[in-house]
Design a protein around this motif. Structure first.
Motif, PDB file in Angstrom:
ATOM      1  N   GLY A  96      -7.029 -17.102  -1.788  1.00 26.56           N
ATOM      2  CA  GLY A  96      -7.428 -15.979  -0.963  1.00 26.56           C
ATOM      3  C   GLY A  96      -6.374 -14.908  -0.779  1.00 26.56           C
ATOM      4  N   ARG A  97      -5.200 -15.064  -1.370  1.00 24.03           N
ATOM      5  CA  ARG A  97      -4.152 -14.066  -1.212  1.00 24.03           C
ATOM      6  C   ARG A  97      -4.385 -12.857  -2.089  1.00 24.03           C
ATOM      7  N   ALA A  98      -5.303 -12.951  -3.025  1.00 25.71           N
ATOM      8  CA  ALA A  98      -5.527 -11.845  -3.951  1.00 25.71           C
ATOM      9  C   ALA A  98      -6.918 -11.259  -3.767  1.00 25.71           C
ATOM     10  N   GLU A  99      -7.296 -11.038  -2.539  1.00 27.49           N
ATOM     11  CA  GLU A  99      -8.618 -10.505  -2.258  1.00 27.49           C
ATOM     12  C   GLU A  99      -8.659  -9.012  -2.564  1.00 27.49           C
ATOM     13  N   PHE A 100      -9.651  -8.610  -3.321  1.00 28.18           N
ATOM     14  CA  PHE A 100      -9.866  -7.212  -3.636  1.00 28.18           C
ATOM     15  C   PHE A 100     -11.137  -6.805  -2.906  1.00 28.18           C
ATOM     16  N   THR A 101     -11.005  -6.081  -1.831  1.00 28.48           N
ATOM     17  CA  THR A 101     -12.172  -5.731  -1.030  1.00 28.48           C
ATOM     18  C   THR A 101     -12.662  -4.334  -1.404  1.00 28.48           C
ATOM     19  N   PRO A 102     -13.965  -4.206  -1.624  1.00 27.03           N
ATOM     20  CA  PRO A 102     -14.509  -2.871  -1.913  1.00 27.03           C
ATOM     21  C   PRO A 102     -14.601  -2.058  -0.635  1.00 27.03           C
ATOM     22  N   ALA A 103     -14.837  -0.790  -0.790  1.00 26.48           N
ATOM     23  CA  ALA A 103     -15.002   0.088   0.365  1.00 26.48           C
ATOM     24  C   ALA A 103     -16.245  -0.338   1.136  1.00 26.48           C
ATOM     25  N   PRO A 104     -16.208  -0.263   2.446  1.00 29.23           N
ATOM     26  CA  PRO A 104     -17.379  -0.677   3.227  1.00 29.23           C
ATOM     27  C   PRO A 104     -18.570   0.233   2.961  1.00 29.23           C
ATOM     28  N   LYS A 105     -19.739  -0.383   2.936  1.00 25.80           N
ATOM     29  CA  LYS A 105     -20.961   0.375   2.682  1.00 25.80           C
ATOM     30  C   LYS A 105     -21.410   1.058   3.964  1.00 25.80           C
ATOM     31  N   ALA A 106     -21.939   2.249   3.815  1.00 22.07           N
ATOM     32  CA  ALA A 106     -22.460   2.975   4.959  1.00 22.07           C
ATOM     33  C   ALA A 106     -23.812   2.381   5.348  1.00 22.07           C
ATOM     34  N   THR A 157       0.836  -1.206   0.000  1.00 23.06           N
ATOM     35  CA  THR A 157       0.000   0.000   0.000  1.00 23.06           C
ATOM     36  C   THR A 157       0.867   1.251   0.000  1.00 23.06           C
ATOM     37  N   GLU A 158       1.952   1.252   0.778  1.00 26.92           N
ATOM     38  CA  GLU A 158       2.843   2.409   0.812  1.00 26.92           C
ATOM     39  C   GLU A 158       3.622   2.547  -0.488  1.00 26.92           C
ATOM     40  N   VAL A 159       4.023   1.429  -1.077  1.00 29.81           N
ATOM     41  CA  VAL A 159       4.815   1.465  -2.308  1.00 29.81           C
ATOM     42  C   VAL A 159       3.965   1.925  -3.481  1.00 29.81           C
ATOM     43  N   ALA A 160       2.806   1.299  -3.672  1.00 27.69           N
ATOM     44  CA  ALA A 160       1.989   1.565  -4.853  1.00 27.69           C
ATOM     45  C   ALA A 160       1.046   2.742  -4.674  1.00 27.69           C
ATOM     46  N   GLY A 161       0.755   3.112  -3.455  1.00 26.92           N
ATOM     47  CA  GLY A 161      -0.236   4.150  -3.214  1.00 26.92           C
ATOM     48  C   GLY A 161      -1.574   3.508  -2.889  1.00 26.92           C
ATOM     49  N   GLU A 162      -2.394   4.213  -2.155  1.00 31.07           N
ATOM     50  CA  GLU A 162      -3.677   3.677  -1.678  1.00 31.07           C
ATOM     51  C   GLU A 162      -4.580   3.234  -2.832  1.00 31.07           C
ATOM     52  N   ASP A 163      -4.699   4.072  -3.860  1.00 29.69           N
ATOM     53  CA  ASP A 163      -5.589   3.766  -4.976  1.00 29.69           C
ATOM     54  C   ASP A 163      -5.094   2.564  -5.774  1.00 29.69           C
ATOM     55  N   MET A 164      -3.800   2.545  -6.104  1.00 30.78           N
ATOM     56  CA  MET A 164      -3.243   1.457  -6.910  1.00 30.78           C
ATOM     57  C   MET A 164      -3.207   0.148  -6.132  1.00 30.78           C
ATOM     58  N   ALA A 165      -2.948   0.200  -4.835  1.00 29.30           N
ATOM     59  CA  ALA A 165      -2.900  -1.019  -4.023  1.00 29.30           C
ATOM     60  C   ALA A 165      -4.279  -1.663  -3.909  1.00 29.30           C
ATOM     61  N   GLY A 166      -5.330  -0.857  -3.999  1.00 31.84           N
ATOM     62  CA  GLY A 166      -6.676  -1.409  -3.981  1.00 31.84           C
ATOM     63  C   GLY A 166      -7.043  -2.126  -5.259  1.00 31.84           C
ATOM     64  N   LYS A 167      -6.306  -1.866  -6.317  1.00 34.84           N
ATOM     65  CA  LYS A 167      -6.588  -2.470  -7.618  1.00 34.84           C
ATOM     66  C   LYS A 167      -5.627  -3.591  -7.974  1.00 34.84           C
TER      67      LYS A 167
END
Length: 178
Positions: free
Chosen positions: A123-133, A48-58
């Motif tokens: 399960g090592r490649a889980e892409f989790t969406p932002a939590p819903k309000a 996350t620190e290396v790629a950035g928050e947005d890129m690490a989420g993808k």
């Protein structure tokens, strides 16, 4: 009879008192990372620190492959198929950020492997969406749900029934065509 000398401090010498958890498993993580080509474990542990928050989420780093000449490696990333075009456009910036971790131009190519939204690789490649309000129900609905479950003595069961009643009372109603 001669005494044995005290052992000199080494990498196997344990600290006294509190020791950071990563220190206990450093060698295991390093061995696992090196088996996939990651000479610098920081690329995996701090993606996350290396790629950035947005890129690490993808994206998720999978492996680093070295060519026959040994000059310039290929980093393989997992990415959702729908986001692959946007990630492809950002690869030059991502390559610079990854090479900054190594301190030299270690990565010459980045290869994208497209995957489903749930990923693969156990399960090592889980892409989790932002939590819903979650919207809180109005007080009248809460009171009705509380009154529905008030006769139950067990607090865990009563709470579960109150939650079930709130879910039923707040779900959207479907209109029947008559």
């Amino acid at each position: 009879m001669a005494r044995k000398p005290l052992p000199s401090p080494s990498s196997e010498h344990r600290m006294r008192g509190f020791e950071p958890a990563f220190g206990l498993m450093r060698d295991t993580v390093r061995a696992a990372g090196e088996s996939r080509g990651f000479a610098v474990a920081r690329l995996l542990t701090h993606w996350t620190e290396v790629a950035g928050e947005d890129m690490a989420g993808k994206t998720r780093p999978v492996k680093i492959g070295y060519g026959k000449g040994g000059m310039g490696a290929t980093l393989t990333l997992l990415v959702r198929a729908a986001e692959a075009p946007m990630v492809q456009m950002a690869l030059p910036v991502l390559k610079e950020r990854v090479n900054a971790v190594y301190g030299y131009a270690a990565i010459s190519h980045i290869h994208l492997t497209q995957t489903a939204a749930t990923g693969f690789a156990e399960g090592r490649a889980e892409f989790t969406p932002a939590p819903k309000a979650v919207a809180t129900p109005d007080p009248a609905t809460q009171a009705l749900a509380r009154s529905t479950a008030e006769g139950i003595a067990d607090p865990g069961l009563r709470g579960a029934l109150e939650q079930l009643a709130q879910n039923i009372l707040t779900r959207p109603r479907m209109k029947k065509d008559a």
